[in-house]
Write a protein that holds these residues in place. Structure first.
Motif, PDB file in Angstrom:
ATOM      1  N   LYS A 117      -8.332  -0.954  10.591  1.00 12.89           N
ATOM      2  CA  LYS A 117      -8.388  -0.485  11.838  1.00 12.89           C
ATOM      3  C   LYS A 117      -8.175  -1.584  12.906  1.00 12.89           C
ATOM      4  N   SER A 118      -7.001  -1.140  13.859  1.00 12.29           N
ATOM      5  CA  SER A 118      -7.103  -2.017  15.160  1.00 12.29           C
ATOM      6  C   SER A 118      -8.393  -1.736  15.975  1.00 12.29           C
ATOM      7  N   GLY A 119      -8.739  -2.854  16.762  1.00 12.87           N
ATOM      8  CA  GLY A 119     -10.285  -2.729  17.371  1.00 12.87           C
ATOM      9  C   GLY A 119     -10.273  -1.475  18.029  1.00 12.87           C
ATOM     10  N   ASN A 120      -9.620  -1.150  18.867  1.00 10.88           N
ATOM     11  CA  ASN A 120      -9.506   0.110  19.849  1.00 10.88           C
ATOM     12  C   ASN A 120      -9.649   1.391  19.348  1.00 10.88           C
ATOM     13  N   PHE A 121      -9.105   1.382  18.001  1.00  9.09           N
ATOM     14  CA  PHE A 121      -8.886   2.860  17.425  1.00  9.09           C
ATOM     15  C   PHE A 121     -10.147   3.491  16.803  1.00  9.09           C
ATOM     16  N   GLY A 122      -9.823   4.792  16.665  1.00  7.12           N
ATOM     17  CA  GLY A 122     -10.958   5.429  15.978  1.00  7.12           C
ATOM     18  C   GLY A 122     -11.940   5.995  16.912  1.00  7.12           C
ATOM     19  N   GLY A 123     -12.798   6.950  16.096  1.00  2.20           N
ATOM     20  CA  GLY A 123     -13.962   7.726  17.117  1.00  2.20           C
ATOM     21  C   GLY A 123     -14.917   7.260  16.820  1.00  2.20           C
ATOM     22  N   ALA A 124     -16.227   7.541  17.494  1.00  2.75           N
ATOM     23  CA  ALA A 124     -17.740   6.942  17.430  1.00  2.75           C
ATOM     24  C   ALA A 124     -18.090   6.628  16.210  1.00  2.75           C
ATOM     25  N   GLU A 125     -17.905   7.753  15.284  1.00  7.67           N
ATOM     26  CA  GLU A 125     -18.437   7.617  13.901  1.00  7.67           C
ATOM     27  C   GLU A 125     -17.342   7.115  12.905  1.00  7.67           C
ATOM     28  N   PHE A 126     -16.386   6.250  13.432  1.00  7.09           N
ATOM     29  CA  PHE A 126     -15.247   5.750  12.503  1.00  7.09           C
ATOM     30  C   PHE A 126     -15.703   5.416  11.100  1.00  7.09           C
ATOM     31  N   PHE A 127     -16.697   4.725  10.914  1.00  6.35           N
ATOM     32  CA  PHE A 127     -16.989   3.970   9.430  1.00  6.35           C
ATOM     33  C   PHE A 127     -17.462   5.119   8.625  1.00  6.35           C
ATOM     34  N   SER A 128     -18.272   5.996   9.297  1.00  6.42           N
ATOM     35  CA  SER A 128     -18.533   6.980   8.324  1.00  6.42           C
ATOM     36  C   SER A 128     -17.627   8.172   7.987  1.00  6.42           C
ATOM     37  N   ASP A 129     -16.499   8.401   9.187  1.00  3.31           N
ATOM     38  CA  ASP A 129     -15.360   9.070   8.803  1.00  3.31           C
ATOM     39  C   ASP A 129     -14.485   8.506   7.796  1.00  3.31           C
ATOM     40  N   ALA A 130     -14.281   7.207   7.903  1.00  4.64           N
ATOM     41  CA  ALA A 130     -13.569   6.493   6.741  1.00  4.64           C
ATOM     42  C   ALA A 130     -13.993   6.898   5.415  1.00  4.64           C
ATOM     43  N   LEU A 131     -15.439   6.279   5.263  1.00  2.00           N
ATOM     44  CA  LEU A 131     -15.811   6.230   3.886  1.00  2.00           C
ATOM     45  C   LEU A 131     -15.796   7.955   3.359  1.00  2.00           C
ATOM     46  N   GLY A 132     -15.825   8.914   4.254  1.00  2.96           N
ATOM     47  CA  GLY A 132     -15.941  10.265   3.819  1.00  2.96           C
ATOM     48  C   GLY A 132     -14.571  10.760   3.045  1.00  2.96           C
ATOM     49  N   LEU A 133     -13.406   9.936   3.609  1.00  2.00           N
ATOM     50  CA  LEU A 133     -12.133  10.247   3.043  1.00  2.00           C
ATOM     51  C   LEU A 133     -11.890   9.395   1.786  1.00  2.00           C
TER      52      LEU A 133
ATOM     53  N   PHE B 154       1.064  -1.093  -0.011  1.00  2.00           N
ATOM     54  CA  PHE B 154       0.004   0.040  -0.111  1.00  2.00           C
ATOM     55  C   PHE B 154       0.890   1.154  -0.034  1.00  2.00           C
ATOM     56  N   LEU B 155       0.344   2.194  -0.445  1.00  2.00           N
ATOM     57  CA  LEU B 155       0.994   3.821  -0.659  1.00  2.00           C
ATOM     58  C   LEU B 155       0.148   4.118   0.617  1.00  2.00           C
ATOM     59  N   VAL B 156       0.662   4.952   1.528  1.00  2.00           N
ATOM     60  CA  VAL B 156      -0.085   5.648   2.799  1.00  2.00           C
ATOM     61  C   VAL B 156      -0.772   6.875   2.475  1.00  2.00           C
ATOM     62  N   GLY B 157      -1.950   6.970   2.646  1.00  2.00           N
ATOM     63  CA  GLY B 157      -2.643   8.320   2.357  1.00  2.00           C
ATOM     64  C   GLY B 157      -2.896   8.986   3.587  1.00  2.00           C
ATOM     65  N   ALA B 158      -4.018   9.599   3.350  1.00  2.00           N
ATOM     66  CA  ALA B 158      -4.709  10.641   4.438  1.00  2.00           C
ATOM     67  C   ALA B 158      -4.975   9.952   5.643  1.00  2.00           C
ATOM     68  N   GLU B 159      -4.900  10.342   6.815  1.00  2.00           N
ATOM     69  CA  GLU B 159      -5.299   9.796   8.139  1.00  2.00           C
ATOM     70  C   GLU B 159      -6.740  10.160   8.222  1.00  2.00           C
ATOM     71  N   ILE B 160      -7.299   9.060   8.822  1.00  3.23           N
ATOM     72  CA  ILE B 160      -8.699   8.814   8.976  1.00  3.23           C
ATOM     73  C   ILE B 160      -9.050   9.424  10.408  1.00  3.23           C
ATOM     74  N   ALA B 161      -8.312   8.721  11.530  1.00  4.09           N
ATOM     75  CA  ALA B 161      -8.166   8.808  12.784  1.00  4.09           C
ATOM     76  C   ALA B 161      -6.848   8.525  13.202  1.00  4.09           C
ATOM     77  N   ALA B 162      -6.257   8.750  14.416  1.00  2.00           N
ATOM     78  CA  ALA B 162      -4.880   8.411  14.948  1.00  2.00           C
ATOM     79  C   ALA B 162      -4.784   7.167  14.673  1.00  2.00           C
ATOM     80  N   GLY B 163      -3.596   6.760  13.879  1.00  2.00           N
ATOM     81  CA  GLY B 163      -3.134   5.721  13.701  1.00  2.00           C
ATOM     82  C   GLY B 163      -3.635   5.012  12.545  1.00  2.00           C
ATOM     83  N   VAL B 164      -4.728   5.504  11.639  1.00  2.00           N
ATOM     84  CA  VAL B 164      -5.433   4.766  10.442  1.00  2.00           C
ATOM     85  C   VAL B 164      -5.639   5.581   9.402  1.00  2.00           C
ATOM     86  N   PRO B 165      -4.477   5.226   8.375  1.00  2.00           N
ATOM     87  CA  PRO B 165      -4.776   6.041   7.198  1.00  2.00           C
ATOM     88  C   PRO B 165      -5.405   5.322   6.244  1.00  2.00           C
ATOM     89  N   VAL B 166      -5.685   6.150   5.142  1.00  2.00           N
ATOM     90  CA  VAL B 166      -6.323   5.517   3.824  1.00  2.00           C
ATOM     91  C   VAL B 166      -5.221   4.980   3.215  1.00  2.00           C
TER      92      VAL B 166
END
Length: 429
Positions: free
Chosen positions: A411-427, A383-395
């Motif tokens: 995504k590691s299990g404990n990473f990401g905010g409450a709306e992680f799935f929507s945040d990820a798809l938004g990027l 993979f090429l590493v892209g924009a950060e979705i949440a701390a520790g989780v890039p596109v």
């Protein structure tokens, strides 16, 4: 193919989501970074990079196999000029008394001839700190955190000197915070003192980012270190501050939008992921799989694909095998821990493969073991590493994938905010 320039930093990660976390951290610190899946083939076309993170799925497998795979990755990285290799572990030190952190560290240390290795899973940005050798998750010791109920590697001891000593053949020492706060020279002197006493590895305290920078300056002068992404951050900043690497702007690696259908898979049973799934149900269709049916060999994957395919044209879907800790414990009691875990991972891999065949080009996966199974099945070499979705989780943009251009988030299990799935798809466009 060989690299046109030497790698400044080589990294071996013991799971795929942890590798993404590390690659993201290195990229943010200014290093041009590629994450590979497994030890790369020599003919994999890769761009000029400062760091390569080799992703292994070795955290919870037999220790001997973890050692052999890690040694192969180390050999590949050093053959391409990496003078320092970071063995990247989870920031919660996920392991059992049999390993795999200690056995892999021992083997890599022997291979490179290092006398004493610095070890820390600290990453203050994500709430992981080490004080007097004890690992804290937020405000509580590791053994009082939700990690005490981890389905594969429950952690019941926060003292990492003791934890690592039970796994390693080396004597384990401590470099405490009082020494770290005095700077790199004090750390070097303490490490030399420990090495003179025959101590082969030292847990080192870190409470603030500046502690990681001190640790990185010392570790970069050695051939091996062991730690989470915080250690990677310290090493990256050391390479930039000493002029060994010229910092670049954070990689966008986004390129053109890939479009096409999107889907999410959740295999983690962490409290964070369970809450993220509950929140996703407000904005997208969610299917909860039956872990018992999966473990008994019934074809939940086909049921999931039959459910998902007609919905993909209308927007993202989420398929989850996640359960609460009590449900996981009951499932393991009925079917065995390894059998249940393997069956669920393979079912999620089956689903991912079916979704990609159905045209999915953007895929979000929650859970380290689930991510590993999915990426293995899709045969994505890097993979090429892209924009950060949440701390520790890039596109991540797939490199050399059989199905062509696609974007993933692992995504590691404990990473990401409450709306992680929507945040990820938004990027992920």
């Amino acid at each position: 193919m060989t690299f046109a320039a030497k790698i400044s930093l080589g990294c071996i990660a013991d799971d795929y989501t942890g590798a993404s976390d590390l690659a993201n951290t290195l990229t943010r610190a200014g290093l041009r970074t590629v994450q590979t899946i497994g030890v790369p083939a020599d003919d994999l076309a890769l761009p000029e990079v400062d760091a390569v993170v080799v992703s292994l799925k070795s955290r919870s497998i037999d220790a001997g196999l973890a050692v052999s795979r890690s040694r192969a990755a180390d050999k590949w990285l050093r053959s391409r000029g990496a003078g320092h290799v970071l063995f990247k572990i989870c920031s919660t030190f996920d392991s059992t008394d049999a390993g795999n952190i200690g056995p892999v560290m021992d083997a890599l240390r022997a291979d490179c001839g290092e006398t004493a290795v610095l070890v820390t899973p600290a990453f203050p940005e994500t709430g992981r700190t080490v004080y007097q050798g004890n690992l804290f998750v937020g405000a509580v010791p590791l053994n009082e955190s939700p990690l005490k109920d981890h389905p594969l590697n429950p952690m019941h001891d926060s003292n990492l000197v003791r934890v690592l000593a039970r796994q390693s053949k080396a004597q384990i020492g401590l470099v405490d915070l009082a020494i770290v706060t005095r700077g790199a020279d004090a750390v070097r002197a303490r490490l030399a003192e420990l090495a003179g006493k025959g101590i082969g590895a030292a847990i080192i305290d870190a409470v603030f980012d500046r502690d990681l920078e001190t640790i990185g300056l010392v570790a970069a002068q050695h051939r091996l270190s062991v730690g989470a992404s915080g250690m990677g951050l310290g090493l990256a900043r050391a390479l930039v501050s000493t002029g060994k690497v010229t910092s670049t702007a954070a990689s966008s690696a986004a390129g053109a939008a890939v479009g096409g259908p999107a889907a999410c898979l959740a295999g983690s049973c962490s409290q964070a992921t369970l809450q993220q799934i509950a929140n996703a149900e407000r904005v997208m269709p969610v299917l909860h799989l039956d872990p018992d049916r999966i473990t008994m060999g019934e074809d939940e994957a086909q049921r999931a694909l039959a459910w998902a395919k007609p919905r993909l044209a209308d927007g993202p879907v989420l398929i989850a095998s996640s359960s609460t800790p009590d449900q996981v414990a009951a499932l393991q009691a009925r079917h065995g821990r390894d059998a249940a875990g393997h069956a669920i991972e393979q079912a999620m891999a089956d689903i991912a493969e079916g979704l990609v065949r159905a045209g999915v080009k953007r895929l979000v996966v929650a859970g380290g073991e689930t991510s590993g199974a999915v990426v293995d099945r899709l045969k994505i070499p890097g993979f090429l590493v892209g924009a950060e979705i949440a701390a520790g989780v890039p596109v991540l943009r797939a490199v050399g994938a059989e199905k062509g251009d696609m974007l993933l988030a692992l995504k590691s299990g404990n990473f990401g905010g409450a709306e992680f799935f929507s945040d990820a798809l938004g990027l992920m466009r």
